[in-house]
Design an enzyme around this catalytic site. Sequence first.
Site, PDB file in Angstrom:
ATOM      1  CG  HIS A  68      -1.842   1.165   1.289  1.00  0.00           C
ATOM      2  ND1 HIS A  68      -3.118   1.149   0.758  1.00  0.00           N
ATOM      3  CD2 HIS A  68      -1.686   2.417   1.809  1.00  0.00           C
ATOM      4  CE1 HIS A  68      -3.691   2.317   0.942  1.00  0.00           C
ATOM      5  NE2 HIS A  68      -2.847   3.116   1.582  1.00  0.00           N
ATOM      6  CD  GLU A  69       1.555   3.534   3.635  1.00  0.00           C
ATOM      7  OE1 GLU A  69       1.778   4.595   3.012  1.00  0.00           O
ATOM      8  OE2 GLU A  69       0.525   3.346   4.297  1.00  0.00           O
TER       9      GLU A  69
ATOM     10  CG  HIS B 244       0.410   6.148  -0.693  1.00  0.00           C
ATOM     11  ND1 HIS B 244      -0.645   6.616  -1.436  1.00  0.00           N
ATOM     12  CD2 HIS B 244      -0.132   5.552   0.401  1.00  0.00           C
ATOM     13  CE1 HIS B 244      -1.783   6.313  -0.834  1.00  0.00           C
ATOM     14  NE2 HIS B 244      -1.500   5.664   0.283  1.00  0.00           N
TER      15      HIS B 244
END
Length: 419
Positions: free
Chosen positions: A18-19, A22
């Site tokens: 997920h990170e 980003h």
Amino acid sequence: MQTVIAFIVVFGSLVFFHELGHFIFAKRAGILVREFAIGMGPKIFGMMKGETLYTLRLLPIGGYVRMAGEDTDSVELQPGFRVGLILNRDNVAEKIYLNQNVQNPNVLFLEVERADLEKGLWIEGYDEDDQFTRINVSRTATLVENGTETMIAPYDRQFNSKTVGQRTMAIFAGPLFNFILAFFLFAILGIMQGVPTYEPIIYGVDEKGPAAAAGLQAGDYVKEIDGQPVERWQDLSSTVQDKPGEPISIIVERDGQNIELKMTPDTLEESGKEYGQIGVYYQSPVEKNPLKALVFGVTQTYDYTVLILGLLGDLITGQFTIDALSGPVGIYKVTETVAKDGVYNLMNWAAVLSINLGIMNLLPLPALDGGRLLFFGIEALRGKPVDRQKEGMVHFVGIVLLMILMVVVTWNDIQRFFF
């Protein structure tokens, strides 16, 4: 210990991907990423690489990518502020010491008159000889305060300086990578275990059920039910469930011959709804094909996405309550059970959790990725951003409410599993 390791691996993988989404799209947009963190709270481990600090934190409740300009990380040098500067050969400041007595003969001390560390990149002030001077500042200069070094963030490297599209992708990429992770996990399962063909072949028969009484046997290939062709196991299953207590006719292929069998499904009730059951067991045959494994990854990701969205809709419409939700404790307990059934089941569970994380983060709620995307959409429609302070207040309230929700679901988990 096995459960702890499984939980750390599953949780760490979901948060990392997920990170990572980003992080990658922030870097592609030219945004300065200050920290890439797995976990929240106190830092356990940290490593500085390039311009980013990579950290592992104590609490397993998420993670974050901290981008320059997203928070109040900018430093304003007010008039009268005393700084120490380390200059390079071109007399450009590479290091700025704040409120410190630096024992270094190469340090130039200035009493600041004016400064711009975002756009103009310069500092003006009076040196120790009371001479007014202007010093240019490097784009990669670092601020040193209480022994901690922080790289300055020129405005063009800050999050808010980027276009709506670039900011949108930097935020949307987190949930997107959760769906990509789920796809890869399902595809790997398809390659390693094989892809289910869902052929309507009877795997086993309950000796006390209607199917056994009618003469249905393990290995029978179901061709028709009530005159309708059966191509997948789901065709048989759905028809039987829809006809509790009603006579049905099934044609099966056995030893090259078609045989017609008649039976009446038993009537079972669950959640106030009746459904039929004839007492057969099913285990889908599998096919090992890399191309079909990729298709399997797509279809499984899609099917679970639809399922989770349906459950979310039930929550919104009140068909089940908040008591049915689970937090970290509940996920840990389910992971404990799944881990006992082998690595394949654990991979499937991780894929489902990854989809769930992606969907939850896309909800248009304050403090979530979806909430931020909603503000970007409003900005695109208005042609100008929402006031930063107002947006920040909305997200702050959202964080408080999410923390309250986390406490509630965690307490529910504790009562459910330990009392």
